[in-house]
Design a protein around this motif. Structure first.
Motif, PDB file in Angstrom:
ATOM      1  N   GLU A  46      13.778   0.575  -3.287  1.00 18.21           N
ATOM      2  CA  GLU A  46      14.290   0.314  -1.949  1.00 18.21           C
ATOM      3  C   GLU A  46      13.148  -0.147  -1.058  1.00 18.21           C
ATOM      4  N   GLU A  47      13.492  -0.943  -0.050  1.00 16.84           N
ATOM      5  CA  GLU A  47      12.479  -1.417   0.885  1.00 16.84           C
ATOM      6  C   GLU A  47      13.041  -1.464   2.292  1.00 16.84           C
ATOM      7  N   THR A  48      12.235  -1.113   3.243  1.00 16.19           N
ATOM      8  CA  THR A  48      12.585  -1.214   4.657  1.00 16.19           C
ATOM      9  C   THR A  48      11.370  -1.742   5.396  1.00 16.19           C
ATOM     10  N   TYR A  49      11.607  -2.314   6.567  1.00 19.70           N
ATOM     11  CA  TYR A  49      10.531  -2.925   7.349  1.00 19.70           C
ATOM     12  C   TYR A  49      10.012  -1.903   8.361  1.00 19.70           C
ATOM     13  N   LEU A  50       9.146  -1.037   7.874  1.00 15.65           N
ATOM     14  CA  LEU A  50       8.624   0.049   8.693  1.00 15.65           C
ATOM     15  C   LEU A  50       7.109  -0.002   8.821  1.00 15.65           C
ATOM     16  N   CYS A  51       6.493  -1.085   8.428  1.00 13.88           N
ATOM     17  CA  CYS A  51       5.040  -1.198   8.467  1.00 13.88           C
ATOM     18  C   CYS A  51       4.605  -2.161   9.572  1.00 13.88           C
ATOM     19  N   PRO A  52       3.441  -1.894  10.196  1.00 15.70           N
ATOM     20  CA  PRO A  52       2.965  -2.796  11.249  1.00 15.70           C
ATOM     21  C   PRO A  52       2.521  -4.139  10.658  1.00 15.70           C
ATOM     22  N   SER A  53       2.805  -5.191  11.403  1.00 17.29           N
ATOM     23  CA  SER A  53       2.479  -6.535  10.927  1.00 17.29           C
ATOM     24  C   SER A  53       2.162  -7.453  12.110  1.00 17.29           C
ATOM     25  N   GLU A  54       1.674  -8.607  11.783  1.00 12.13           N
ATOM     26  CA  GLU A  54       1.339  -9.613  12.797  1.00 12.13           C
ATOM     27  C   GLU A  54       2.007 -10.929  12.404  1.00 12.13           C
ATOM     28  N   THR A  55       2.765 -11.493  13.350  1.00 15.23           N
ATOM     29  CA  THR A  55       3.544 -12.700  13.078  1.00 15.23           C
ATOM     30  C   THR A  55       3.000 -13.875  13.893  1.00 15.23           C
ATOM     31  N   ALA A  56       3.016 -15.064  13.302  1.00 13.45           N
ATOM     32  CA  ALA A  56       2.543 -16.264  13.998  1.00 13.45           C
ATOM     33  C   ALA A  56       3.218 -17.493  13.395  1.00 13.45           C
ATOM     34  N   TYR A  57       3.315 -18.542  14.197  1.00 15.25           N
ATOM     35  CA  TYR A  57       3.774 -19.845  13.738  1.00 15.25           C
ATOM     36  C   TYR A  57       2.558 -20.759  13.700  1.00 15.25           C
ATOM     37  N   LEU A  75       6.020   5.683   9.150  1.00 16.16           N
ATOM     38  CA  LEU A  75       7.197   6.349   9.689  1.00 16.16           C
ATOM     39  C   LEU A  75       8.042   7.022   8.615  1.00 16.16           C
ATOM     40  N   VAL A  76       7.578   7.066   7.398  1.00 15.72           N
ATOM     41  CA  VAL A  76       8.339   7.678   6.297  1.00 15.72           C
ATOM     42  C   VAL A  76       7.764   9.061   6.016  1.00 15.72           C
ATOM     43  N   PRO A  77       8.621  10.084   5.853  1.00 13.24           N
ATOM     44  CA  PRO A  77       8.120  11.446   5.544  1.00 13.24           C
ATOM     45  C   PRO A  77       7.302  11.466   4.257  1.00 13.24           C
ATOM     46  N   ASP A  78       6.440  12.427   4.172  1.00  7.73           N
ATOM     47  CA  ASP A  78       5.547  12.524   3.021  1.00  7.73           C
ATOM     48  C   ASP A  78       6.262  12.856   1.720  1.00  7.73           C
ATOM     49  N   CYS A  79       7.477  13.400   1.828  1.00  5.37           N
ATOM     50  CA  CYS A  79       8.212  13.753   0.616  1.00  5.37           C
ATOM     51  C   CYS A  79       8.726  12.524  -0.132  1.00  5.37           C
ATOM     52  N   TYR A  80       8.587  11.355   0.490  1.00  6.13           N
ATOM     53  CA  TYR A  80       8.985  10.112  -0.152  1.00  6.13           C
ATOM     54  C   TYR A  80       7.736   9.316  -0.526  1.00  6.13           C
ATOM     55  N   SER A  84       6.315 -11.598   5.197  1.00  2.76           N
ATOM     56  CA  SER A  84       6.770 -10.381   5.877  1.00  2.76           C
ATOM     57  C   SER A  84       6.017  -9.189   5.300  1.00  2.76           C
ATOM     58  N   CYS A  85       6.163  -8.064   5.999  1.00  8.14           N
ATOM     59  CA  CYS A  85       5.525  -6.822   5.551  1.00  8.14           C
ATOM     60  C   CYS A  85       6.631  -5.777   5.343  1.00  8.14           C
ATOM     61  N   ALA A  86       6.741  -5.301   4.147  1.00  6.81           N
ATOM     62  CA  ALA A  86       7.826  -4.385   3.803  1.00  6.81           C
ATOM     63  C   ALA A  86       7.292  -3.002   3.470  1.00  6.81           C
ATOM     64  N   CYS A  87       8.156  -2.016   3.702  1.00  9.37           N
ATOM     65  CA  CYS A  87       7.856  -0.645   3.299  1.00  9.37           C
ATOM     66  C   CYS A  87       8.719  -0.343   2.082  1.00  9.37           C
ATOM     67  N   LEU A  88       8.067  -0.131   0.987  1.00  6.36           N
ATOM     68  CA  LEU A  88       8.779   0.116  -0.262  1.00  6.36           C
ATOM     69  C   LEU A  88       8.837   1.632  -0.521  1.00  6.36           C
ATOM     70  N   LEU A  89      10.054   2.119  -0.778  1.00  5.12           N
ATOM     71  CA  LEU A  89      10.287   3.541  -0.993  1.00  5.12           C
ATOM     72  C   LEU A  89      10.532   3.846  -2.450  1.00  5.12           C
TER      73      LEU A  89
END
Length: 249
Positions: free
Chosen positions: A141-152, A197-202, A237-242
């Motif tokens: 699973e993946e969610t977008y919970l990580c800090p990132s920097e976007t530019a064109y 932002l994800v608990p340590d149990c994951y 993109s920057c993804a948070c993989l669970l």
């Protein structure tokens, strides 16, 4: 009587003396007189003015002025290094600034091959980049919970999927049209770290996702058609993989 005779003889002698000093010759009714003491002066001679001969005229050859010459920029066409100079001050596989960018050469070649270049340009200018995202296959699973920097950005040089640096056609004015290629990039600021932002149990991890983008490039070594479309891998993109839920005892 004797005195008169003497006087008469004197007169005769005087008359004869006068006639001897003047001779009159009559020829055909025309009288020609000759005076022994008289001379006719020769006419005065006026020399002609001296003229200086003009030098021979040799026409100058016709001169055709040479056309105005606009020197090209100091961009060398020799073999370029494997890594361009613009990459010396960055760790990214692209350059947004390039002091050796061959603007003049790209413009000249694009004007010469305008129709073919325009056809290639239309093929890459309206790409939908969302369809090219490479999705991971190992994590669940993946969610977008990580800090990132976007530019064109509009890269001038970039490293293609084969690891070779290429000149990308950007900001080139050709026949009242500006050729530009803009793409969106998103870079993880904490790639490889746990998602904050994800608990340590994951089990979690910030992962940089990439996109395979097609760019119109310029190849200075191709003398026939120095343009092509090549593929480049860029951060998308920057993804948070669970991972699995774990319980620590």
């Amino acid at each position: 009587m004797t005195l008169r005779l003497v006087v008469l003889l004197s007169l005769v002698v005087t008359a004869l003396a006068d006639q001897s000093s003047h001779v009159s010759i009559s020829l055909g009714g025309h009288h020609s007189s000759h005076h022994s003491a008289s001379h006719h002066a020769r006419p005065s001679y006026h020399p002609q003015p001296s003229y200086h001969r003009q030098p021979a005229y040799h026409p100058q050859p016709s001169y055709h002025p040479a056309p105005a010459y606009h020197p090209q920029p100091s961009y060398k066409h020799g073999h370029e290094p494997a890594v361009p100079a613009c990459a010396a001050n960055t760790t990214k596989p692209w350059c947004l600034e390039d002091a050796e960018y061959p603007t003049y050469e790209i413009k000249h070649a694009a004007e010469y091959h305008y129709e073919k270049v325009l056809s290639l340009y239309a093929d890459v200018v309206d790409l939908n980049t969302e369809l090219s995202v490479e999705r991971p296959n190992t994590l669940e699973e993946e969610t977008y919970l990580c800090p990132s920097e976007t530019a064109y950005v509009r890269p001038l040089r970039a490293q293609n999927t084969e690891g070779k640096w290429r000149v990308i056609v950007n900001n080139i004015d050709v026949h009242y049209q500006t050729l530009t290629q803009t793409t969106r990039i998103e870079e993880c600021l904490t790639s490889g770290d746990a998602c904050p932002l994800v608990p340590d149990c994951y089990e979690s991890k910030c992962l940089q996702k990439s996109i395979y983008h097609r760019f119109l490039v310029y190849d200075p070594y191709d003398q026939y058609f120095p343009f092509a479309i090549e593929t480049f891998k860029l951060p998308a993109s920057c993804a948070c993989l669970l991972g699995a839920y774990t319980i620590d005892h």
